[in-house]
Design an enzyme around this catalytic site. Structure first.
Site, PDB file in Angstrom:
ATOM      1  N   HIS A 173       0.852  -1.187   0.000  1.00  0.00           N
ATOM      2  CA  HIS A 173       0.000   0.000   0.000  1.00  0.00           C
ATOM      3  C   HIS A 173       0.890   1.241   0.000  1.00  0.00           C
ATOM      4  CE1 HIS A 173      -2.340   3.126   2.386  1.00  0.00           C
ATOM      5  NE2 HIS A 173      -3.093   2.921   1.323  1.00  0.00           N
ATOM      6  N   ASN A 174       0.517   2.236  -0.822  1.00  0.00           N
ATOM      7  CA  ASN A 174       1.309   3.480  -0.903  1.00  0.00           C
ATOM      8  C   ASN A 174       2.808   3.161  -0.956  1.00  0.00           C
ATOM      9  OD1 ASN A 174      -1.073   4.871  -0.810  1.00  0.00           O
ATOM     10  ND2 ASN A 174      -0.785   5.725   1.233  1.00  0.00           N
ATOM     11  N   GLU A 203       1.654   0.118  -5.550  1.00  0.00           N
ATOM     12  CA  GLU A 203       0.680   1.180  -5.758  1.00  0.00           C
ATOM     13  C   GLU A 203       1.361   2.465  -6.231  1.00  0.00           C
ATOM     14  OE1 GLU A 203      -3.147   3.217  -3.509  1.00  0.00           O
ATOM     15  OE2 GLU A 203      -1.617   2.223  -2.313  1.00  0.00           O
ATOM     16  N   ASP A 205       0.216   6.452  -6.722  1.00  0.00           N
ATOM     17  CA  ASP A 205      -0.741   7.567  -6.634  1.00  0.00           C
ATOM     18  C   ASP A 205      -0.265   8.667  -7.573  1.00  0.00           C
ATOM     19  OD1 ASP A 205      -1.985   6.111  -4.753  1.00  0.00           O
ATOM     20  OD2 ASP A 205      -1.718   7.501  -3.088  1.00  0.00           O
ATOM     21  N   HIS A 218       1.511  11.232  -1.940  1.00  0.00           N
ATOM     22  CA  HIS A 218       0.236  11.054  -1.241  1.00  0.00           C
ATOM     23  C   HIS A 218      -0.509  12.389  -1.288  1.00  0.00           C
ATOM     24  CE1 HIS A 218      -2.120   9.360   2.414  1.00  0.00           C
ATOM     25  NE2 HIS A 218      -2.564   8.858   1.277  1.00  0.00           N
ATOM     26  N   GLU A 252      -3.670   4.663  -8.953  1.00  0.00           N
ATOM     27  CA  GLU A 252      -4.679   5.584  -8.412  1.00  0.00           C
ATOM     28  C   GLU A 252      -4.519   6.889  -9.198  1.00  0.00           C
ATOM     29  OE1 GLU A 252      -5.495   7.799  -4.240  1.00  0.00           O
ATOM     30  OE2 GLU A 252      -5.290   5.621  -4.097  1.00  0.00           O
TER      31      GLU A 252
END
Length: 835
Positions: A173-174, A203, A205, A218, A252
């Site tokens: 995650h992230n 991931e 973003d 983020h 994302e």
């Protein structure tokens, strides 16, 4: 060696401190130099001046005495003496018996024993004679060959040809973050670390960056930013360094159409042929397998309708990004379904991981395509896991699910991944940068298949017709429970916890053992505390755990300090139950960052036995006779439709027969162990060895003869024997009789169970209609479906257990013959006669 070392240093036949440390660590590299220096100081304080010895130096005799004191571990010495036939060393025959009887090694040869002796015995004389002393034996037990982790699992050993939805997939995650979610640094180094650990889903973003160049960070926080292109280049370089199986990029997307096109261009040009570009095949029944996607990169994200021809179009923002944004900005529920523009070039890169919104399980079953996947926040997934565990498991048989941490975890803390593995969720994403218990579980779990990032789910969570609830606290239908016996013997070289404001320099260690898995398996035990001894504490405590679903169970050993202020953690090791080797093993402890701690080990004994019958685990000292009377048979569950229930009734007798023949062997085996005076964790080789030794050592003239008629052996004693030995021989004959009964009847029981399963499966296609015609609706209909699946699973599972028991029984016979043959080579009072 001492004389040679002394001559090199001086002409005297003594060694100074440096020489002593150098020679001792050469003889045994597990001895800490600090420990040697401390002992030398004690010698200097206690020794009396003698004319022949210089101050600060050791003579040959003093060196030998000190080396024995420091290097000899009493618990290993006593183990060696138990198997030594003549003195305080093992011959090749003694070592062979130890390897087969204690370590569970099969078909060991004398040549293999000689190889071990030559590799680990430090004295040339011992090697020439084919003998291994306590120092060499200690070195062997400390080697990787006696590690608790089964080396077979260091390679990919699972079937990799099943659909992606049948695997757990290591997911981050992230991934770009090095620390927390608010102001921590972002770095390509984070991607390198994750991929080198075998992570297969990372991931990204993505946000609009300056100069029309997209960036990753983020959003709406103070985390630093990195270029999208740099991340893609890094992934391209490291994607398949650790594992050849597919990498999934979870995109994302918060970028404008223009920068989305830039993203697509970067990925197409940098990944090249690695990028999986094949179009979705709507005629395929399920997702492709990891084998079909080797060294391919898949893109997870939103996708435009297949028939769109314009350069962009609108999609609803239904992915995790929208949900976290909504929570952060405290917007209304509608915020998660607003529309965004998506570039067709980026859309075309998305194939088998198309993000879609989850509504409910019924909608997914009716409308969701196999290539569509849902993302769930930790809270949402936990509600589904607690409220609809059976439906969640069934959903994940066909569709991919990705779980991600709640937005409130701004410190990058992690949830317990086990809660979602129990439901069959494939992509349980954690913050890889945050060390601790949850990442220990994660790292341990993904070691079981060569660390490739893909672990095959248990059968019961893959089979189309199988009932399983993630919250079950009962025995799993068709899965034989196992009893895990763990003896914590000793520890070696435990340091003080880092960051601990301790009240002294010594450590007061204790060990905890935790079992993680389905709720029925979760347990925790701890040893007593050993005060003021972190160097070589002796624990000598035993524990038992029942493991109902071995495929998902993890065992975590933790060493903690009872005398601490602040931090009590010393070290840990987490291992899948299926990867544990039995016998005497050393566990190499890991630090809080997952790094191996030099010379820091736990010495343990591991044994795994089958659970007898359906009751509680067999306790040591409990007579097996008490457990003979009552048996807990697996039964069929009523569907509620007379014709279907009549079909399953034919399985009642073969189910009882299968349980009887399996349980009779286990009870007879337990009774044989008890009669021989051994604990339930002993194996049949140890029983035969002990029996033969007692006959050989009998004060009367006696001998033990093995008659082999066909494949079934018989033991006969000639001469006068004590009653206890006669009873043991009778117990052995009873065991062989039950083994013979099982082997003779196993195939017939297996066929009857499969016949009942096939007959039941004939109702599967039209099950709902038949149930509804019988008046079943709502909850009654759901219960009927569950019970039908339970029955099908039980029949297949019990049939497999019968075949497995047959294989085990044949192996018992082989072990008896091989063990007696080896003893025959050593003891003159044991004979083998073939008929």
């Amino acid at each position: 060696m001492f004389e040679s070392e002394a001559r090199e240093e001086t002409n005297e036949n003594t060694l100074d401190e440096k020489g002593v440390v150098r020679l001792m660590t050469k003889l045994n590299n597990n001895i800490a130099p600090a420990r040697i220096r401390q002992k030398l100081k004690e010698i200097e304080l206690n020794r009396s001046e003698s004319p022949g010895t210089s101050r600060g130096r050791l003579s040959s005799d003093e060196f030998i005495s000190l080396f024995k004191e420091i290097s000899t571990r009493p618990e290993i010495y006593f183990l060696l003496v138990r198997y030594a036939s003549k003195a305080d060393y093992l011959t090749t025959d003694d070592l062979l018996l130890f390897l087969e009887a204690e370590q569970g090694m099969q078909r060991v040869t004398k040549d293999r024993c000689i190889e071990i002796i030559n590799k680990y015995e430090p004295s040339k004389e011992g090697c020439k004679r084919g003998q291994i002393g306590v120092d060499g034996f200690t070195q062997y037990l400390l080697s990787e060959e006696c590690d608790v982790f089964d080396p077979e699992h260091q390679s990919v050993i699972q079937d990799m040809s099943q659909p992606l939805s049948h695997y757990y997939i290591a997911s981050s995650h992230n991934t770009y973050l090095m620390k927390d979610q608010l102001q921590g640094p972002s770095s390509v180094e984070a991607y390198i670390r994750a991929l080198n650990k075998g992570c297969r889903c990372v991931e990204l973003d993505c946000w609009d960056g300056p100069n029309d160049d997209p960036i990753i960070y983020h959003g709406h926080t103070f985390t630093s930013k990195i270029q999208f292109k740099a991340v893609i280049e890094t992934i391209n370089q490291y994607a398949f360094a650790k594992s050849q199986y597919p990498v999934i990029l979870s995109i994302e997307n918060h970028c404008s159409v223009k920068q989305q096109n830039t993203m697509a261009e970067y990925m197409a040009s940098i990944f090249g042929d690695k990028l999986y570009k094949q179009s979705i095949n709507e005629n395929e029944p399920h997702l492709p397998s990891p084998d079909c996607l080797k060294e391919k990169i898949l893109i997870k994200g939103k996708k435009l309708p297949l028939d769109i021809i314009s350069e962009d179009g609108y999609v609803t923002d239904e992915d995790e990004g929208a949900e976290s944004e909504k929570k952060k900005n405290n917007k209304s529920k509608d915020a998660s379904t607003k529309k965004h523009k998506l570039a067709k070039r980026l859309s075309d890169l998305v194939n088998y991981c198309v993000s879609t919104r989850f509504h409910d399980f019924q909608s997914s079953q009716q409308k969701q395509k196999y290539w569509e996947m849902c993302s769930y926040s930790e809270s949402t997934a936990l509600k589904l896991a607690m409220g609809c565990p059976e439906e969640f498991v069934n959903h994940n048989k066909r569709f991919l699910s990705r779980i991600y941490p709640n937005g409130m975890r701004v410190d990058s803390s992690n949830y317990n991944p086990q809660d979602f593995w129990n439901c069959g969720c494939q992509m349980v994403a954690l913050n890889y940068q945050t060390h601790g218990l949850m990442m220990d579980l994660y790292n341990g779990f993904f070691t079981k298949n060569g660390g490739c990032g893909y672990v095959l789910k248990p059968n019961i969570m893959r089979e189309e017709i199988a009932y399983f609830s993630a919250n079950t606290k009962d025995v799993i239908p068709g899965v034989s429970p196992q009893i895990l016996h763990i003896k914590i013997i000793s520890g070696q070289h435990f340091p003080k916890p880092k960051g601990s404001g301790s009240r002294g320099d010594v450590t007061d260690p204790y060990v905890t053992i935790e079992i993680f898995g389905i709720p029925a398996d979760c347990a925790e035990e701890r040893t007593k505390t050993v005060p003021h001894n972190g160097y070589s504490p002796i624990f000598d405590e035993s524990f038992e755990f029942q493991i109902n679903l071995p495929d998902l169970a993890l065992v975590r050993f933790s060493v903690l300090d009872d005398d601490y202020i602040g931090d009590e953690f010393i070290g840990q090791y987490t291992i899948p139950f299926e990867c544990m080797q039995t016998g005497y093993r050393h566990i190499r402890l890991l630090s809080n960052t997952g790094d191996t701690m030099e010379n820091c080990t736990l010495f343990v004994h591991i044994a795994i036995t089958n659970k007898r019958g359906g009751g509680k685990a067999h306790k040591r000292g409990m007579s097996v006779k008490k457990a003979k009377g009552k048996k807990d048979y697996t039964s069929m569950k009523a569907v509620g439709v007379k014709s279907i229930d009549e079909t399953f009734k034919v399985a009642i007798q073969p189910l009882r027969d299968g349980t009887d023949i399996r349980d009779n062997v286990q009870v007879a085996l337990a009774e044989f162990k008890e009669t021989c005076g051994l604990s339930p964790i002993a194996n049949i080789k140890q029983c035969i060895r002990l029996l033969a030794t007692r006959v050989s050592n009998s004060t009367e003239q006696a001998s033990l003869i093995l008659y082999t008629s066909g494949e079934y052996p018989t033991l006969e004693a000639q001469g006068t024997l004590p009653e206890i030995l006669k009873k043991a021989i009778l117990s052995f004959d009873e065991l062989v009789g039950h083994i013979r009964e099982l082997i003779d009847n196993a195939d017939s029981v297996y066929e009857r169970l499969l016949h009942a399963q096939r007959a039941g499966m004939e109702w599967h296609e039209d099950l709902d209609n038949v149930c509804q015609q019988s008046g079943l609706k709502g909850k009654k209909l759901s219960k009927a479906t569950e019970n039908f699946s339970w029955n099908i699973r039980v029949l297949k599972g019990q049939a497999d257990l019968v075949l497995q028991a047959k294989k085990e029984s044949q192996e018992y016979l082989t072990q008896v013959r091989l063990t007696l043959y080896m003893i025959y080579l050593i003891h003159v009072h044991v004979y083998s006669i073939l008929e």
